[in-house]
Structure formats: C-alpha cells, structure tokens
Motif scaffolding. Sequence first.
Motif, PDB file in Angstrom:
ATOM      1  N   PHE A   1       8.303  62.882  38.868  1.00  0.00           N
ATOM      2  CA  PHE A   1       9.300  61.856  38.556  1.00  0.00           C
ATOM      3  C   PHE A   1      10.579  62.097  39.350  1.00  0.00           C
ATOM      4  N   MET A   2      10.983  63.344  39.450  1.00  0.00           N
ATOM      5  CA  MET A   2      12.265  63.685  40.054  1.00  0.00           C
ATOM      6  C   MET A   2      12.261  63.603  41.583  1.00  0.00           C
ATOM      7  N   GLU A   3      11.084  63.478  42.202  1.00  0.00           N
ATOM      8  CA  GLU A   3      11.033  63.333  43.660  1.00  0.00           C
ATOM      9  C   GLU A   3      11.692  62.041  44.115  1.00  0.00           C
ATOM     10  N   HIS A   4      11.621  61.017  43.298  1.00  0.00           N
ATOM     11  CA  HIS A   4      12.168  59.692  43.605  1.00  0.00           C
ATOM     12  C   HIS A   4      13.631  59.665  43.186  1.00  0.00           C
ATOM     13  N   GLU A   5      14.506  59.231  44.087  1.00  0.00           N
ATOM     14  CA  GLU A   5      15.925  59.170  43.729  1.00  0.00           C
ATOM     15  C   GLU A   5      16.142  58.196  42.573  1.00  0.00           C
ATOM     16  N   PRO A   6      17.160  58.430  41.744  1.00  0.00           N
ATOM     17  CA  PRO A   6      17.417  57.537  40.616  1.00  0.00           C
ATOM     18  C   PRO A   6      17.695  56.106  41.070  1.00  0.00           C
ATOM     19  N   GLN A   7      17.161  55.173  40.305  1.00  0.00           N
ATOM     20  CA  GLN A   7      17.490  53.767  40.502  1.00  0.00           C
ATOM     21  C   GLN A   7      17.937  53.211  39.162  1.00  0.00           C
ATOM     22  N   THR A   8      19.162  52.807  39.121  1.00  0.00           N
ATOM     23  CA  THR A   8      19.703  52.217  37.904  1.00  0.00           C
ATOM     24  C   THR A   8      19.962  50.741  38.156  1.00  0.00           C
ATOM     25  N   ASN A   9      20.119  50.002  37.101  1.00  0.00           N
ATOM     26  CA  ASN A   9      20.457  48.580  37.221  1.00  0.00           C
ATOM     27  C   ASN A   9      21.269  48.211  35.987  1.00  0.00           C
ATOM     28  N   GLU A  10      22.487  48.749  35.933  1.00  0.00           N
ATOM     29  CA  GLU A  10      23.346  48.518  34.773  1.00  0.00           C
ATOM     30  C   GLU A  10      23.819  47.066  34.769  1.00  0.00           C
ATOM     31  N   VAL A  11      23.278  46.295  33.835  1.00  0.00           N
ATOM     32  CA  VAL A  11      23.506  44.854  33.853  1.00  0.00           C
ATOM     33  C   VAL A  11      24.955  44.496  33.492  1.00  0.00           C
ATOM     34  N   ARG A  12      25.648  45.356  32.730  1.00  0.00           N
ATOM     35  CA  ARG A  12      27.024  45.005  32.346  1.00  0.00           C
ATOM     36  C   ARG A  12      27.996  45.114  33.520  1.00  0.00           C
ATOM     37  N   ARG A  13      27.556  45.647  34.661  1.00  0.00           N
ATOM     38  CA  ARG A  13      28.412  45.585  35.846  1.00  0.00           C
ATOM     39  C   ARG A  13      28.662  44.144  36.272  1.00  0.00           C
TER      40      ARG A  13
END
Length: 350
Positions: free
Chosen positions: A115-127
């Motif tokens: 799991f940690m090999e892939h860089e984090p991808q977030t999608n914080e909708v409140r932005r």
Amino acid sequence: MDKALSSTLRLQGQACLALGSPFHARLLELAAEDLDAGGPTAGLLAPWNGQDLRGLMAAAVPLRLLGGLHDLVLSGDDPALARAYPQPGKAFDAESAWPEARRAMAGRADRLSAFMEHEPQTNEVRRSACLLGGFLTLAKETGLPLRCFEIAASAGLNLSWDRYRYDLSGLPWGPESPVLLPSDWSGALPPLDAPVRVVHRQACDRRPVDLRDPVQRRRLLAYVWPDQFDRLERIRAAIGVALMQDVAVEAADGVDWTAQSVRPEPGAATVIYHSVFWQYMPAESQAALHQAIEYIGASATLDAPLAWLRMEPPPENMAIMEVRLTMWPGGEERVLAVVHAHGASANWLG
C-alpha cells in the motif's frame, strides 16, 4: 535508528493535531517511539532510510503509514484493528489502538508495504469551499460562463464544485445537494450573487483514482483521518455525486496536459485550477507549468479570458494556505484568502 524518519513522524503528528485529528497525532508519536526502539515501524519505513527531512515530508511518508493502517480497517480484513479504531458513538483513543496497530504492522507488513509504495492521493472535497470565492469572483468580473480545467484532480471530486451546497458561516450558496460543505468564513464575502454556469469541465491526474473500482475507492477513503467522521461522510457523498455524473479524470502529466488541452475560447472564461498540489512538484516542473500557463494567458482576450486559480501554500511560508487568482489579459495576481488546509475556514481578503 533514523532520526530524520522519527522526526518526520513527529512533525506530521503535530500537523494532524493542528488540523483536528488527535487520534492520528498520538498514533504517530507512538510510531516514532517504536521506530526509535527498532520495532515493526522501522521495518515498514526502511525504504526511506537515509532521506532528509524535506524529502520525507515531500514523499508524505507518515501519511502512507496512516493510510495503510486505515485501509486495513476499512477493508474489514483485520477485525481486531477495526474494533480498536475510531467509530461514531464509541469511545476511542490511540493508546488503546496502538497495540493492534503494532501487531498489524508486524503481521501484515507485506500488505502495508505494498500500500505504501504508492504515493498518497487525497481528494478533500471541502477545499471546494475555499476555491468557491475564486470561481464566483471570476464569474462576476467577466460575466461569462466558465470552462473548468483541474490539474492533479485525483478522483475529480472538486470538478463538481458547482453541484455542492455551501454554508459560509450561515450564508448558503449552491443547489440542493447530498454534499454540504460548511466553512467558517471571516472577512468580506465573495460575490455570492454572481451568475455561475459551467459549460465545460475537464481534469487530469498522473494516476487518477477510478471511483468505479472499490479498491481504489477505499484507498481514497483511507487517507481521510478516521476520527474525522464529518470528512468521511462528505467524501462518501461526493463520491456518490461523481459516480452519478460519470466524472472522468484523464491520466496525464499536469504540465503536458495543460499545454495541450487548455486554450481560451470566445464567450467563456477558462479557468485552470488546483489545490494542495504545487508543493509536491519538483522545482523544474513548477517552472514548466508556470511557463505553460503564462503562454496560454498571452492569447487571452476580454471575450476569451484565462484565469489561474489555486489553493496552495506560498513558497515563503509553507505553514499557511492561500487562495490566489491570476487573470489574463494582463496577468494580474491577487491573494483572495488565507484558508484552512482542509477547507474548514477561510479569511477572505479578495
């Protein structure tokens, strides 16, 4: 013992605490202690041994670890860990969860490492609540419908910004929607009366999240901090809207995609936008994207304006987050707001 790694965990823990996740703040402190003692945390983070603090933060190593554990919880594959994690209506604390987290790091190291090999991808909708003022300003000042192009859109949740309902300290904006985005608003207000019509939307990401895939969908949820139940509720609702609208994100490099896909068109205001993306780009990519946008802006006219809207930390102070708007013709740049990194608040300056 790698001092830079343990320092990175502690720094991210402080950031989690400041952004309202005491659970993750304490979990990272305990992980740092375990790393210093040579526990299972050390094995999981071994691929990043020897990197400096700046590189570790840019790679978001602590968030990879937190995301991996939360993904394990959300999958249901580790019931004991799930029972120890935050749940609505149940008392929880990191001290109680840590033994199960440590056990999982030792016993499920292969899964967590993958799991940690892939860089984090977030999608914080409140932005979207922070970017809203920029879109309204653009619509008001040009009087034109909007063509929206989002760079580094992840799953494309903020591509549907005009389909959400907003509450700016009690003042509403937007249609009725399953997604409600409250934000503590201070300062003046953006032009909430501006007529807004989106006539085109397009987005790219280097590795877009396919929301139709339940594993990728769960990965997106895993990066939402587990003790922030309101954020989890919002992102689930936004995922539902994106699936209903069949939102698509193209797999492409942001610099190349922008240069090839974006052109001003008469009768509409074209806006390039992004949020919490710039700081993760190499300096040469930042320069190339800036140059590409300025080149596109040079062809803008009053009937075919271009805007660059972004929510990013200024280079001179990475501890704050700003919303900036640059408009062509002319290339005038304005700081519109200072905002919370997850969109919880905005101080409007525009």
